[in-house]
Write a protein that holds these residues in place. Structure first.
Motif, PDB file in Angstrom:
ATOM      1  N   HIS A  83       0.834  -1.208   0.000  1.00  0.00           N
ATOM      2  CA  HIS A  83       0.000   0.000   0.000  1.00  0.00           C
ATOM      3  C   HIS A  83       0.868   1.257   0.000  1.00  0.00           C
ATOM      4  CE1 HIS A  83      -3.622  -2.323   0.427  1.00  0.00           C
ATOM      5  NE2 HIS A  83      -3.154  -2.912   1.518  1.00  0.00           N
ATOM      6  N   LEU A  84       1.999   1.191   0.704  1.00  0.00           N
ATOM      7  CA  LEU A  84       2.920   2.334   0.731  1.00  0.00           C
ATOM      8  C   LEU A  84       3.521   2.573  -0.656  1.00  0.00           C
ATOM      9  CD1 LEU A  84       4.699   1.601   4.129  1.00  0.00           C
ATOM     10  CD2 LEU A  84       3.122   3.492   3.649  1.00  0.00           C
ATOM     11  N   VAL A  85       3.843   1.505  -1.365  1.00  0.00           N
ATOM     12  CA  VAL A  85       4.393   1.637  -2.723  1.00  0.00           C
ATOM     13  C   VAL A  85       3.342   2.255  -3.645  1.00  0.00           C
ATOM     14  CG1 VAL A  85       5.229   0.376  -4.747  1.00  0.00           C
ATOM     15  CG2 VAL A  85       6.076  -0.231  -2.479  1.00  0.00           C
ATOM     16  N   VAL A  86       2.130   1.740  -3.596  1.00  0.00           N
ATOM     17  CA  VAL A  86       1.054   2.240  -4.455  1.00  0.00           C
ATOM     18  C   VAL A  86       0.761   3.713  -4.165  1.00  0.00           C
ATOM     19  CG1 VAL A  86      -1.420   2.021  -4.968  1.00  0.00           C
ATOM     20  CG2 VAL A  86       0.017  -0.014  -4.841  1.00  0.00           C
ATOM     21  N   SER A  87       0.861   4.107  -2.908  1.00  0.00           N
ATOM     22  CA  SER A  87       0.600   5.512  -2.550  1.00  0.00           C
ATOM     23  C   SER A  87       1.834   6.402  -2.747  1.00  0.00           C
ATOM     24  CB  SER A  87       0.088   5.617  -1.112  1.00  0.00           C
ATOM     25  OG  SER A  87       1.097   5.226  -0.200  1.00  0.00           O
ATOM     26  N   LYS A  88       2.893   5.833  -3.341  1.00  0.00           N
ATOM     27  CA  LYS A  88       4.128   6.551  -3.672  1.00  0.00           C
ATOM     28  C   LYS A  88       4.841   7.127  -2.448  1.00  0.00           C
ATOM     29  CE  LYS A  88       2.659   7.477  -8.341  1.00  0.00           C
ATOM     30  NZ  LYS A  88       2.237   8.440  -9.323  1.00  0.00           N
ATOM     31  N   ASP A  89       4.825   6.370  -1.369  1.00  0.00           N
ATOM     32  CA  ASP A  89       5.581   6.736  -0.178  1.00  0.00           C
ATOM     33  C   ASP A  89       7.063   6.750  -0.549  1.00  0.00           C
ATOM     34  OD1 ASP A  89       5.898   6.813   2.924  1.00  0.00           O
ATOM     35  OD2 ASP A  89       7.196   5.171   2.269  1.00  0.00           O
ATOM     36  N   PRO A  90       7.758   7.877  -0.352  1.00  0.00           N
ATOM     37  CA  PRO A  90       9.164   7.972  -0.784  1.00  0.00           C
ATOM     38  C   PRO A  90      10.084   6.896  -0.205  1.00  0.00           C
ATOM     39  CG  PRO A  90       8.323  10.132  -0.233  1.00  0.00           C
ATOM     40  CD  PRO A  90       7.274   9.139   0.190  1.00  0.00           C
ATOM     41  N   ARG A  91       9.892   6.532   1.060  1.00  0.00           N
ATOM     42  CA  ARG A  91      10.760   5.517   1.654  1.00  0.00           C
ATOM     43  C   ARG A  91      10.495   4.145   1.029  1.00  0.00           C
ATOM     44  NH1 ARG A  91      10.620   6.093   8.040  1.00  0.00           N
ATOM     45  NH2 ARG A  91       8.400   6.006   7.667  1.00  0.00           N
ATOM     46  N   ALA A  92       9.238   3.846   0.741  1.00  0.00           N
ATOM     47  CA  ALA A  92       8.914   2.574   0.087  1.00  0.00           C
ATOM     48  C   ALA A  92       9.482   2.553  -1.330  1.00  0.00           C
ATOM     49  CB  ALA A  92       7.398   2.360   0.067  1.00  0.00           C
ATOM     50  N   LEU A  93       9.380   3.675  -2.043  1.00  0.00           N
ATOM     51  CA  LEU A  93       9.909   3.742  -3.407  1.00  0.00           C
ATOM     52  C   LEU A  93      11.435   3.624  -3.425  1.00  0.00           C
ATOM     53  CD1 LEU A  93       7.615   6.443  -5.046  1.00  0.00           C
ATOM     54  CD2 LEU A  93       7.501   3.950  -5.268  1.00  0.00           C
ATOM     55  N   LEU A  94      12.096   4.151  -2.414  1.00  0.00           N
ATOM     56  CA  LEU A  94      13.549   4.001  -2.330  1.00  0.00           C
ATOM     57  C   LEU A  94      13.923   2.519  -2.207  1.00  0.00           C
ATOM     58  CD1 LEU A  94      16.373   5.324  -2.143  1.00  0.00           C
ATOM     59  CD2 LEU A  94      16.018   5.428   0.345  1.00  0.00           C
ATOM     60  N   ILE A  95      13.179   1.787  -1.393  1.00  0.00           N
ATOM     61  CA  ILE A  95      13.412   0.344  -1.273  1.00  0.00           C
ATOM     62  C   ILE A  95      13.210  -0.323  -2.632  1.00  0.00           C
ATOM     63  CG2 ILE A  95      12.552  -1.812  -0.266  1.00  0.00           C
ATOM     64  CD1 ILE A  95      11.793  -0.118   2.243  1.00  0.00           C
ATOM     65  N   MET A  96      12.159   0.081  -3.351  1.00  0.00           N
ATOM     66  CA  MET A  96      11.898  -0.497  -4.667  1.00  0.00           C
ATOM     67  C   MET A  96      13.028  -0.190  -5.640  1.00  0.00           C
ATOM     68  SD  MET A  96       9.240  -2.286  -4.217  1.00  0.00           S
ATOM     69  CE  MET A  96       9.122  -2.817  -5.927  1.00  0.00           C
ATOM     70  N   ALA A  97      13.590   1.018  -5.573  1.00  0.00           N
ATOM     71  CA  ALA A  97      14.723   1.359  -6.441  1.00  0.00           C
ATOM     72  C   ALA A  97      15.893   0.417  -6.174  1.00  0.00           C
ATOM     73  CB  ALA A  97      15.143   2.814  -6.232  1.00  0.00           C
TER      74      ALA A  97
END
Length: 151
Positions: A83-97
């Motif tokens: 849900h954090l990734v879908v909502s574009k949470d910066p910390r979650a997106l950093l993990i995805m990067a």
């Protein structure tokens, strides 16, 4: 003749998961601070399992390591972290990067999609989190891997 599933591909995949050592000991201090992981259990933070997964010592040329990393992230994406990734949470997106940068160096069938998704994630974070020096600094490592072949 009974069939217990021990010869199925899923049984094989699940049997390799215990070989991933998920430990905060492998997580760099910058991540420990940004994600506030000091003294946190994996159940109490949606970031704990994904962060420890990306820093687990894996051989990305090994198909079993890649599949294990996939499975670890698949299970995370079905929970609060997803849900954090879908909502574009910066910390979650950093993990995805970091995740994309890790899998883009692995199996050939992952590279193209991982590079595309990883580059888009980096560009989003560069644009929308430009004022966060911590995120920009931590983003440099996956960015180097994801953009290394672009002149």
């Amino acid at each position: 003749m009974g069939h217990d599933g021990s010869d199925s591909i899923f049984h094989t995949l699940l049997s390799i998961l215990p070989t991933i050592e998920l430990s905060l000991e492998n997580v760099p201090s910058g991540f420990m601070d940004l994600y506030e992981l000091e003294g946190v259990s994996s159940d109490s933070s949606p970031y704990a399992v994904p962060v420890t997964s990306i820093f687990a010592p894996l051989d990305m040329e090994s198909s079993s390591s890649v599949i294990a990393l996939f499975y670890a992230f698949k299970s995370c994406m079905q929970k609060e972290f997803g849900h954090l990734v879908v909502s574009k949470d910066p910390r979650a997106l950093l993990i995805m990067a970091y995740w994309y940068s890790k899998i883009c160096t692995g199996q050939w069938w992952l590279r193209r999609r991982a590079l595309m998704e990883g580059r888009a994630t980096c560009m989003y974070l560069e644009r929308h989190c430009a004022r966060s020096t911590t995120i920009q600094e931590l983003l440099q490592a996956p960015r180097r891997l994801l953009f290394q072949d672009i002149v």
